[in-house]
Enzyme design. Structure first.
Site, mmCIF file in Angstrom:
data_model
loop_
_atom_site.group_PDB
_atom_site.id
_atom_site.type_symbol
_atom_site.label_atom_id
_atom_site.label_comp_id
_atom_site.label_asym_id
_atom_site.label_seq_id
_atom_site.Cartn_x
_atom_site.Cartn_y
_atom_site.Cartn_z
ATOM 1 N N ASP A 61 0.875 -1.172 0.000
ATOM 2 C CA ASP A 61 0.000 0.000 0.000
ATOM 3 C C ASP A 61 0.912 1.222 0.000
ATOM 4 O O ASP A 61 1.641 1.454 0.975
ATOM 5 C CB ASP A 61 -0.908 -0.017 1.233
ATOM 6 C CG ASP A 61 -1.951 1.093 1.200
ATOM 7 O OD1 ASP A 61 -1.702 2.145 0.571
ATOM 8 O OD2 ASP A 61 -3.018 0.906 1.797
ATOM 9 N N ASN A 69 2.566 4.755 -10.919
ATOM 10 C CA ASN A 69 1.246 4.703 -11.560
ATOM 11 C C ASN A 69 0.099 4.592 -10.555
ATOM 12 O O ASN A 69 -1.002 5.081 -10.829
ATOM 13 C CB ASN A 69 1.239 3.490 -12.516
ATOM 14 C CG ASN A 69 -0.157 3.089 -12.915
ATOM 15 O OD1 ASN A 69 -0.783 3.727 -13.760
ATOM 16 N ND2 ASN A 69 -0.690 2.036 -12.299
ATOM 17 N N TYR A 76 -9.204 15.755 -6.798
ATOM 18 C CA TYR A 76 -8.485 14.868 -7.729
ATOM 19 C C TYR A 76 -7.590 15.714 -8.644
ATOM 20 O O TYR A 76 -6.401 15.409 -8.821
ATOM 21 C CB TYR A 76 -9.454 14.018 -8.559
ATOM 22 C CG TYR A 76 -8.704 13.130 -9.551
ATOM 23 C CD1 TYR A 76 -7.947 12.048 -9.105
ATOM 24 C CD2 TYR A 76 -8.710 13.414 -10.914
ATOM 25 C CE1 TYR A 76 -7.226 11.256 -10.001
ATOM 26 C CE2 TYR A 76 -7.997 12.627 -11.818
ATOM 27 C CZ TYR A 76 -7.249 11.555 -11.359
ATOM 28 O OH TYR A 76 -6.526 10.785 -12.240
ATOM 29 N N LYS A 86 -3.443 15.795 -9.006
ATOM 30 C CA LYS A 86 -2.683 15.599 -10.247
ATOM 31 C C LYS A 86 -1.899 16.869 -10.626
ATOM 32 O O LYS A 86 -0.849 16.772 -11.260
ATOM 33 C CB LYS A 86 -3.621 15.139 -11.374
ATOM 34 C CG LYS A 86 -4.128 13.702 -11.168
ATOM 35 C CD LYS A 86 -2.968 12.674 -11.177
ATOM 36 C CE LYS A 86 -3.444 11.241 -11.062
ATOM 37 N NZ LYS A 86 -2.371 10.242 -11.155
ATOM 38 N N VAL A 93 -9.152 6.960 -20.229
ATOM 39 C CA VAL A 93 -8.666 5.600 -20.479
ATOM 40 C C VAL A 93 -9.638 4.637 -19.805
ATOM 41 O O VAL A 93 -9.967 4.809 -18.620
ATOM 42 C CB VAL A 93 -7.254 5.384 -19.884
ATOM 43 C CG1 VAL A 93 -6.660 4.069 -20.378
ATOM 44 C CG2 VAL A 93 -6.321 6.546 -20.204
#
Ligand code: NDP
Ligand code: 8X3
Length: 256
Positions: A64, A91, A157, A161, A190
């Site tokens: 984790d 990732n 979010y 990023k 995606v």
């Protein structure tokens, strides 16, 4: 072109989506693939499949990324040959919810920041000492179009990023003059488990994200990541923004 055969490539978040596709791509290139996720059984199953299919070495483990002590101890206790990491693909990441800031859920905010920002830093901090002893190494972060644009209800979010974008740039500045190259790949839509995770298993809502348009596949991002990782040693692809054909920006998508 750089040959990754027998080089160690470490993919975080390889149990699904982009990470899984990247792990397979690197295995197909003959790299030794080190990979982790929280869902141990998934990465172990993938490891067995890749070993069989590509006859390369793969080492999968549960980790984790949100717990620094666990991350550091896990990486420090890897067998010596697996600590020789040539490429780190940061990732592992997620989104939780799509709420206006005034309706934001504290635990969702914390999970996104802990995973996307702090997790990326924890893994990088644990891997870098080994990378700095090498002749060459490469950190590739998976950012997002959400790191360049902000969309309604994307608040935290997008913030996480944007932080990845700034941290990537900071890494490149600080690591100039060392053996470590730094890149970021920033996708648009995606089709992975991303939306299913964002909407906590609501498949109908997740599927609606891609209604009337064709999103990218994990394999499309894996192509880009492998291209970046195999450039000649003196070449740094600093960042790559990748959209499906129907998407023009974070908020503009042509739907039939
Ligand atoms: P998936 O949900 O399919 O995969 C996410 C991966 O991250 C899983 O393997 C998951 O594994 C892992 N992960 C999540 N939290 C943790 C954690 N705390 N520790 C370790 N691993 C973790 O989504 P994607 O493949 O789409 O997401 C991969 C990256 O791509 C993310 O950083 C995402 O933000 C980014 N991205 C995705 C886009 C998209 O449209 N899909 C577009 C732009 C960027 P497990 O749950 O087993 O731990
Ligand atoms: C994932 C893509 O547009 O949902 O980073 O933010 S988006």
């Amino acid at each position: 072109m750089k040959n990754l055969k027998n080089k160690v490539v470490f993919v975080t978040g390889a149990s699904s989506g982009i990470g899984r596709a990247c792990a397979e791509k690197f295995a197909s290139m003959g790299a030794k693939v080190l990979m982790c996720a929280r869902r141990k059984e998934r990465v172990e199953k993938l490891a067995a499949l890749l070993v069989k299919k590509y006859k390369t070495e793969v080492f999968a483990f549960e980790m984790d990324v949100r717990n620094f002590d666990v991350v550091k101890e896990t990486i420090d206790s890897l067998p010596a040959k697996w600590k020789n990491i040539e490429v780190l693909l940061n990732n592992a990441g997620l989104s939780r919810g799509l709420n206006k800031i005034q309706d934001g859920v504290l635990l969702d905010w914390e999970e996104m920041i802990d995973t996307n920002v702090k997790g990326l830093l924890y893994v990088t901090k644990s891997v870098l000492p080994y990378m700095l002893k090498r002749k060459s190494a490469h950190i590739i972060n998976i950012g997002s179009i959400a790191g360049h644009e902000v969309y309604p209800a994307g608040n935290v979010y997008c913030g996480s990023k944007h932080a990845v974008d700034a941290i990537t740039k900071g890494m490149r500045l600080d690591l100039a003059g060392t053996p470590v190259r730094v890149s970021t790949v920033d996708p648009g839509m995606v089709n992975t488990e991303f939306s299913l995770v964002r909407y906590r298993g609501d498949k109908q809502r997740a599927d609606a994200t891609y209604s009337g348009m064709q999103p990218l596949k994990g394999e499309d991002i894996a192509d880009a990541v492998s291209f970046i990782a195999t450039r000649d040693e003196n070449t740094v692809i600093a960042e790559m923004i990748i959209f499906p054909k129907a998407q023009a920006s974070a908020m503009v998508t042509h739907r039939k």
